[in-house]
Design an enzyme around this catalytic site. Structure first.
Site, PDB file in Angstrom:
ATOM      1  N   GLU A 131     -17.051  74.093  55.154  1.00  0.00           N
ATOM      2  CA  GLU A 131     -16.849  72.797  54.293  1.00  0.00           C
ATOM      3  C   GLU A 131     -18.170  72.371  53.677  1.00  0.00           C
ATOM      4  OE1 GLU A 131     -15.381  68.148  54.644  1.00  0.00           O
ATOM      5  OE2 GLU A 131     -16.132  68.999  56.517  1.00  0.00           O
ATOM      6  N   HIS A 143     -22.195  64.311  54.541  1.00  0.00           N
ATOM      7  CA  HIS A 143     -22.903  65.688  54.332  1.00  0.00           C
ATOM      8  C   HIS A 143     -24.523  65.318  53.908  1.00  0.00           C
ATOM      9  CE1 HIS A 143     -19.556  68.624  54.663  1.00  0.00           C
ATOM     10  NE2 HIS A 143     -18.771  67.410  54.487  1.00  0.00           N
ATOM     11  N   HIS A 197     -14.857  66.849  48.474  1.00  0.00           N
ATOM     12  CA  HIS A 197     -16.195  66.379  48.115  1.00  0.00           C
ATOM     13  C   HIS A 197     -16.514  66.491  46.642  1.00  0.00           C
ATOM     14  CE1 HIS A 197     -17.242  64.957  52.381  1.00  0.00           C
ATOM     15  NE2 HIS A 197     -16.546  66.438  52.543  1.00  0.00           N
ATOM     16  N   ASN A 221     -10.210  60.869  50.829  1.00  0.00           N
ATOM     17  CA  ASN A 221     -11.620  60.709  51.342  1.00  0.00           C
ATOM     18  C   ASN A 221     -12.439  61.486  50.479  1.00  0.00           C
ATOM     19  OD1 ASN A 221      -9.790  60.170  54.205  1.00  0.00           O
ATOM     20  ND2 ASN A 221     -11.361  58.875  53.616  1.00  0.00           N
ATOM     21  N   ALA A 222     -13.493  60.960  50.073  1.00  0.00           N
ATOM     22  CA  ALA A 222     -14.955  61.850  49.459  1.00  0.00           C
ATOM     23  C   ALA A 222     -14.009  62.537  48.475  1.00  0.00           C
ATOM     24  CB  ALA A 222     -15.378  62.781  50.497  1.00  0.00           C
ATOM     25  N   ASP A 250      -5.514  58.321  60.952  1.00  0.00           N
ATOM     26  CA  ASP A 250      -5.822  57.644  61.933  1.00  0.00           C
ATOM     27  C   ASP A 250      -5.969  55.884  61.768  1.00  0.00           C
ATOM     28  OD1 ASP A 250      -7.918  57.264  60.029  1.00  0.00           O
ATOM     29  OD2 ASP A 250      -9.696  58.048  61.543  1.00  0.00           O
ATOM     30  N   HIS A 253      -9.262  56.231  57.761  1.00  0.00           N
ATOM     31  CA  HIS A 253      -9.726  56.897  56.716  1.00  0.00           C
ATOM     32  C   HIS A 253      -8.791  56.560  55.620  1.00  0.00           C
ATOM     33  CE1 HIS A 253     -12.207  59.128  59.570  1.00  0.00           C
ATOM     34  NE2 HIS A 253     -12.857  59.513  58.609  1.00  0.00           N
ATOM     35  N   ASP A 277     -10.354  66.400  61.523  1.00  0.00           N
ATOM     36  CA  ASP A 277     -11.893  66.153  61.237  1.00  0.00           C
ATOM     37  C   ASP A 277     -12.623  65.862  62.301  1.00  0.00           C
ATOM     38  OD1 ASP A 277     -13.902  66.353  59.268  1.00  0.00           O
ATOM     39  OD2 ASP A 277     -13.650  64.504  58.421  1.00  0.00           O
ATOM     40  N   LEU A 310     -18.393  56.761  57.139  1.00  0.00           N
ATOM     41  CA  LEU A 310     -17.548  57.422  58.180  1.00  0.00           C
ATOM     42  C   LEU A 310     -17.803  58.852  58.179  1.00  0.00           C
ATOM     43  CD1 LEU A 310     -13.815  56.447  57.240  1.00  0.00           C
ATOM     44  CD2 LEU A 310     -15.219  55.771  59.232  1.00  0.00           C
TER      45      LEU A 310
END
Length: 390
Positions: A131, A143, A197, A221-222, A250, A253, A277, A310
């Site tokens: 990733e 990241h 991302h 997400n991202a 969950d 997210h 993740d 997160l």
């Protein structure tokens, strides 16, 4: 000479349909058949599950860590084995050990660790997910922005060379850092390419998909979001039938209402599937750990950097299945498919994974009626059995 045995249960889910009062006939590492109780051959060794049901083992395509360790910190087969063992107790029988954006040297070590894990046939190891580091700084998430960079020829060649060493090699890239031509070369070499991302717009994602990208990483997400005049990566992943998409289910997210909308809107054959993740915390009581030298804290079901970003998820696969079934209201069979058949389909491994039929692997989870893990089998061998009576 193989020795067949039978696992009898009140219900069996084969990945597509339910069987009542039936048995899974196991021949070593593979499934021979699912048959009615009355059709189990006389004299065959039989184990009876009194309550609950049997389902295909879960498949997780994004696992950064577990059991107190992270692949980024220890790039070796022992670490991969520890991660696989930590997730097995939650029903995951096949996973992609995931390396988060790091240096070229560490990436090379992770690829070699995956190759060694495959040579050793580590139970539960399906392959690797690299990733980054070829992402968009604007959507970096947790990241390290100092390590994010465009893909160069040496990076591409390294990934292509590693492809034949593991059953599945998945890489997450952003359209800002990887060209369609590079995506095409990766896909033609057999890698699974996922877009993530990224602030990609519709046209960028379409170009990537036409070049061979087939997934989107942790949907919503991202990534660029759905807007009135631009669907972004999130909307395009839903709209393109050729893309599958991972989902961190969950309730942190992605909002449950957003999940419900996405499930209703997703164009097929691509599917939305579950990923955890997960980080080092899974299977432990640890309260914090480090990633690229930065502290990640665990609190109230969240993993965050000091600034609140997160950083992965404090999530296991059976919890994600329960969330989809109980909170989202998804049919149980569909929730189970999202954790088994659909991820297997996303990486082209659904002939042998994510199903319980003739020739598929005997990777199974035995669940109680309230969706607790009773036992887990990988290749026919019990790797986890709950100490709690059910």
């Amino acid at each position: 000479m193989s020795m067949q045995s039978a696992l009898l249960a009140p219900r069996i889910f084969d990945g597509e349909a339910w069987h009542q009062d039936a048995a899974v006939i196991v021949d070593g590492e593979h499934i021979e058949a699912i048959v009615p109780r009355s059709a189990v051959p006389a004299g065959m060794a039989v184990e009876t599950i009194e309550t609950g049901f049997i389902a295909p083992g879960f498949i997780d395509l994004q696992v950064n860590g577990g059991g107190g360790v992270m692949l980024n910190d220890s790039r070796d087969a022992e670490t991969i084995a520890a991660i696989c063992a930590a997730h097995a107790q939650f029903g995951t029988t096949a996973l992609l050990a995931t390396l988060i954006t790091d240096t070229p040297a560490i990436t090379a070590e992770a690829l070699e660790a995956g190759a060694e894990a495959e040579r050793r046939k580590v139970p539960g190891f399906l392959g690797l997910h690299i990733e980054g580091p070829h992402l968009a700084v604007s959507r970096k998430g947790a990241h390290d922005p100092q390590l994010i960079r465009p893909m160069e020829e040496t990076d591409l060649a390294r990934l292509i060379a590693a492809r034949g060493q593991v059953p599945v090699l998945l890489t997450t890239v952003a359209t800002e850092s990887v060209t369609p031509a590079q995506i095409r070369r990766l896909a033609e070499a057999g890698l699974v390419v996922s877009i993530g991302h990224s602030d990609a717009e519709y046209g960028d994602v379409v170009a990537a998909a036409e070049a061979g990208a087939s997934m989107a990483t942790h949907l919503f997400n991202a990534m660029s979001q759905i807007k009135n005049r631009e669907p972004g990566l999130a909307g395009t992943a839903i709209a393109l039938g050729g893309l599958s998409a991972g989902l961190v289910a969950d309730g942190i997210h992605v909002d449950p209402i957003t999940i419900d909308i996405a499930l209703r809107a997703k164009k097929q054959p691509g599917r939305i599937f579950l990923v955890t993740d997960a980080m080092a915390t899974i299977g432990t009581d640890m309260r914090q750990f480090t990633l690229n030298g930065r502290v990640i804290k665990r609190e109230n079901g969240r993993l965050t950097l000091d600034d609140g970003t997160l950083a992965g998820a404090d999530l296991d696969m059976i919890s994600a299945v329960r969330f989809m079934h109980e909170r989202i209201g998804l049919d149980l069979g569909e929730a189970l498919r999202m954790a088994s058949l659909y991820p297997a389909m996303a990486v082209g491994m659904d002939r042998h994974y994510g199903r319980l039929d003739r020739g598929s692997r005997s990777d199974m989870v035995v669940l109680t009626d309230d969706l607790a893990i009773a036992s887990v089998r990988i290749g026919g061998s019990v790797v986890f059995r709950s100490a709690t009576p059910h």
